[in-house]
Design a protein around this motif. Structure first.
Motif, mmCIF file in Angstrom:
data_model
loop_
_atom_site.group_PDB
_atom_site.id
_atom_site.type_symbol
_atom_site.label_atom_id
_atom_site.label_comp_id
_atom_site.label_asym_id
_atom_site.label_seq_id
_atom_site.Cartn_x
_atom_site.Cartn_y
_atom_site.Cartn_z
ATOM 1 N N LEU A 125 4.562 -10.892 -4.949
ATOM 2 C CA LEU A 125 4.722 -9.757 -4.048
ATOM 3 C C LEU A 125 6.160 -9.651 -3.545
ATOM 4 O O LEU A 125 6.678 -8.553 -3.355
ATOM 5 N N VAL A 126 6.797 -10.788 -3.328
ATOM 6 C CA VAL A 126 8.205 -10.781 -2.916
ATOM 7 C C VAL A 126 9.057 -10.123 -3.997
ATOM 8 O O VAL A 126 9.956 -9.327 -3.715
ATOM 9 N N VAL A 127 8.777 -10.437 -5.261
ATOM 10 C CA VAL A 127 9.513 -9.828 -6.371
ATOM 11 C C VAL A 127 9.287 -8.327 -6.406
ATOM 12 O O VAL A 127 10.212 -7.536 -6.627
ATOM 13 N N TYR A 128 8.048 -7.890 -6.157
ATOM 14 C CA TYR A 128 7.736 -6.469 -6.177
ATOM 15 C C TYR A 128 8.441 -5.705 -5.057
ATOM 16 O O TYR A 128 8.604 -4.491 -5.139
ATOM 17 N N THR A 129 8.825 -6.379 -4.002
ATOM 18 C CA THR A 129 9.589 -5.716 -2.937
ATOM 19 C C THR A 129 11.082 -5.704 -3.246
ATOM 20 O O THR A 129 11.885 -5.363 -2.383
ATOM 21 N N ASP A 130 11.440 -6.117 -4.461
ATOM 22 C CA ASP A 130 12.851 -6.207 -4.850
ATOM 23 C C ASP A 130 13.568 -7.247 -3.993
ATOM 24 O O ASP A 130 14.747 -7.109 -3.669
ATOM 25 N N ASN A 131 12.809 -8.276 -3.589
ATOM 26 C CA ASN A 131 13.322 -9.377 -2.772
ATOM 27 C C ASN A 131 13.876 -8.895 -1.437
ATOM 28 O O ASN A 131 14.760 -9.529 -0.857
ATOM 29 N N SER A 132 13.338 -7.778 -0.946
ATOM 30 C CA SER A 132 13.762 -7.281 0.363
ATOM 31 C C SER A 132 13.086 -8.033 1.498
ATOM 32 O O SER A 132 13.483 -7.901 2.661
ATOM 33 N N VAL A 133 12.039 -8.816 1.182
ATOM 34 C CA VAL A 133 11.398 -9.688 2.162
ATOM 35 C C VAL A 133 11.393 -11.102 1.601
ATOM 36 O O VAL A 133 11.552 -11.308 0.394
ATOM 37 N N THR A 134 11.206 -12.058 2.470
ATOM 38 C CA THR A 134 11.157 -13.456 2.055
ATOM 39 C C THR A 134 9.737 -13.987 2.192
ATOM 40 O O THR A 134 8.871 -13.351 2.807
ATOM 41 N N LEU A 135 9.497 -15.151 1.610
ATOM 42 C CA LEU A 135 8.188 -15.786 1.756
ATOM 43 C C LEU A 135 7.875 -16.051 3.219
ATOM 44 O O LEU A 135 6.733 -15.909 3.664
ATOM 45 N N GLU A 136 8.885 -16.432 3.974
ATOM 46 C CA GLU A 136 8.672 -16.692 5.403
ATOM 47 C C GLU A 136 8.278 -15.412 6.130
ATOM 48 O O GLU A 136 7.389 -15.422 6.986
ATOM 49 N N ASP A 137 8.932 -14.292 5.775
ATOM 50 C CA ASP A 137 8.557 -12.999 6.365
ATOM 51 C C ASP A 137 7.096 -12.680 6.061
ATOM 52 O O ASP A 137 6.347 -12.219 6.930
ATOM 53 N N LEU A 138 6.698 -12.913 4.821
ATOM 54 C CA LEU A 138 5.339 -12.600 4.377
ATOM 55 C C LEU A 138 4.307 -13.426 5.149
ATOM 56 O O LEU A 138 3.302 -12.899 5.626
ATOM 57 N N MET A 139 4.572 -14.717 5.291
ATOM 58 C CA MET A 139 3.619 -15.598 5.970
ATOM 59 C C MET A 139 3.540 -15.293 7.469
ATOM 60 O O MET A 139 2.456 -15.319 8.070
ATOM 61 N N THR A 140 4.688 -14.983 8.063
ATOM 62 C CA THR A 140 4.701 -14.661 9.497
ATOM 63 C C THR A 140 3.947 -13.368 9.763
ATOM 64 O O THR A 140 3.152 -13.269 10.704
ATOM 65 N N MET A 141 4.194 -12.362 8.912
ATOM 66 C CA MET A 141 3.515 -11.078 9.073
ATOM 67 C C MET A 141 2.021 -11.211 8.804
ATOM 68 O O MET A 141 1.203 -10.537 9.450
ATOM 69 N N GLU A 142 1.648 -12.073 7.882
ATOM 70 C CA GLU A 142 0.230 -12.287 7.579
ATOM 71 C C GLU A 142 -0.517 -12.770 8.816
ATOM 72 O O GLU A 142 -1.605 -12.277 9.130
ATOM 73 N N LEU A 143 0.052 -13.701 9.540
ATOM 74 C CA LEU A 143 -0.594 -14.211 10.755
ATOM 75 C C LEU A 143 -0.698 -13.130 11.816
ATOM 76 O O LEU A 143 -1.699 -13.045 12.538
ATOM 77 N N LEU A 144 0.340 -12.292 11.916
ATOM 78 C CA LEU A 144 0.309 -11.207 12.901
ATOM 79 C C LEU A 144 -0.783 -10.202 12.571
ATOM 80 O O LEU A 144 -1.536 -9.769 13.457
ATOM 81 N N VAL A 145 -0.888 -9.827 11.299
ATOM 82 C CA VAL A 145 -1.919 -8.865 10.887
ATOM 83 C C VAL A 145 -3.312 -9.445 11.132
ATOM 84 O O VAL A 145 -4.201 -8.760 11.658
ATOM 85 N N LEU A 146 -3.511 -10.689 10.764
ATOM 86 C CA LEU A 146 -4.808 -11.332 10.987
ATOM 87 C C LEU A 146 -5.167 -11.351 12.470
ATOM 88 O O LEU A 146 -6.322 -11.106 12.847
ATOM 89 N N ASN A 147 -4.176 -11.624 13.292
ATOM 90 C CA ASN A 147 -4.411 -11.672 14.740
ATOM 91 C C ASN A 147 -4.798 -10.297 15.279
ATOM 92 O O ASN A 147 -5.763 -10.169 16.058
ATOM 93 N N LYS A 148 -4.086 -9.252 14.865
ATOM 94 C CA LYS A 148 -4.360 -7.907 15.375
ATOM 95 C C LYS A 148 -5.669 -7.344 14.831
ATOM 96 O O LYS A 148 -6.322 -6.529 15.496
ATOM 97 N N LEU A 149 -6.061 -7.765 13.639
ATOM 98 C CA LEU A 149 -7.344 -7.330 13.080
ATOM 99 C C LEU A 149 -8.494 -8.238 13.503
ATOM 100 O O LEU A 149 -9.630 -8.056 13.056
ATOM 101 N N LYS A 150 -8.170 -9.209 14.364
ATOM 102 C CA LYS A 150 -9.161 -10.165 14.866
ATOM 103 C C LYS A 150 -9.856 -10.915 13.736
ATOM 104 O O LYS A 150 -11.028 -11.255 13.820
#
Length: 291
Positions: free
Chosen positions: A123-148
């Protein structure tokens, strides 16, 4: 003699459970629960200060191309869009984070629906490396938290087999209608005007549009069957079906225009081909929305 494991050579698919399809309680529970996962149709005005509907559509088109290229299950894309809409119904995000949200939503949806889910690295490659693995993992936790952590959202795909199993028709015709309806559901997921419709109505409208296109006949009888199965007003079903057909016609028109533009610029394409092929694989330049 080498020991070989052949199980990975072909992906095993689950079959439709006839017990679940014949039990009316399953359909009733889906109808009773679907509103729980409905996003706010007005979040662009009430929550988002930077994101506009056309930006959502750009990211949705990119996500759909990624899902198609990776041959994801049909449910992955609509489920990922549900995550995006539910998240943006409660959290105001800048446009520069929208592609990251789309990547994370596909990441979560594929984990839930795929035998072999999409990897974070891919998925990082598909974003043209505009995000990092750390960005992806941090955002994943935020989304999970907001979606309960409630990810088993009901999508139109959950209703397709439930509806088709209750309408007598030949197997080949049923499969053909289902395939076309799945395409229409993906189109609806890209267009924010369909957020006001519950999944059951989108599923019914998609089936009605598919049957109308394939059979080239009046869909009045089918609308009556859908009304009996789902309990949705016939006029509402007809309105939804007509909007889906209009959306399909609009998309086909855009495809024709794009093909004409592509044919007229073939010389430019070939002159720049070496430059294009040297770039990372990114189906759609979503970063355009940041300007």
């Amino acid at each position: 003699m080498d020991l070989m494991c052949c199980e990975a050579e072909s992906l095993k698919r689950a079959y439709e459970d006839p017990v679940l399809l014949k039990d009316d309680r399953v359909l009733h529970n889906l109808l009773a629960t679907e509103d729980k996962y409905q996003p706010s149709a007005s979040y662009f005005k009430c929550v988002q200060s930077d994101i506009k509907p056309y930006m959502r559509k750009m990211v949705a088109e990119w996500m759909l191309e990624v899902c198609e290229e990776q041959q994801c299950e049909e449910e992955v894309f609509p489920l990922a869009m549900n995550y995006i809409d539910r998240f943006m119904s409660v959290v105001d995000i800048p446009r520069t984070r929208l592609q990251l949200l789309g990547a994370v939503s596909m990441f979560l949806a594929s984990k839930l629906k795929e035998t072999n889910p999409l990897t974070a690295e891919k998925l990082v490659v598909y974003t043209d490396n505009s995000v990092t693995l750390e960005d992806l993992m941090t955002m994943e936790l935020l989304v999970l938290n907001k979606l309960k952590w409630d990810l088993s959202a009901i999508t139109p795909h959950d209703f397709l087999e439930q509806i088709l199993s209750r309408i007598p028709m030949e197997t080949d015709l049923r499969n053909s209608i289902k395939r076309h309806a799945q395409i229409f559901i993906a189109l609806c997921s890209k267009d924010c005007k369909f957020m006001m419709y519950p999944p059951s109505m989108i599923a019914a409208g998609s089936l009605g549009a598919a049957a109308h296109g394939l059979l080239k006949s009046s869909s009045h009888k089918l609308l009556g069957n859908l009304h009996q199965i789902l309990g949705i007003d016939i006029d509402c079903l007809r309105s939804c079906q007509e909007q889906i057909e209009q959306t399909l016609a609009s998309n086909l028109s855009n495809v024709d225009n794009n093909m004409q533009e592509t044919n007229s610029s073939k010389t430019d394409y070939h002159s720049n081909r070496d430059h294009i092929e040297g770039q990372p694989t990114t189906p759609t330049d979503v970063q355009d929305i940041v300007f």
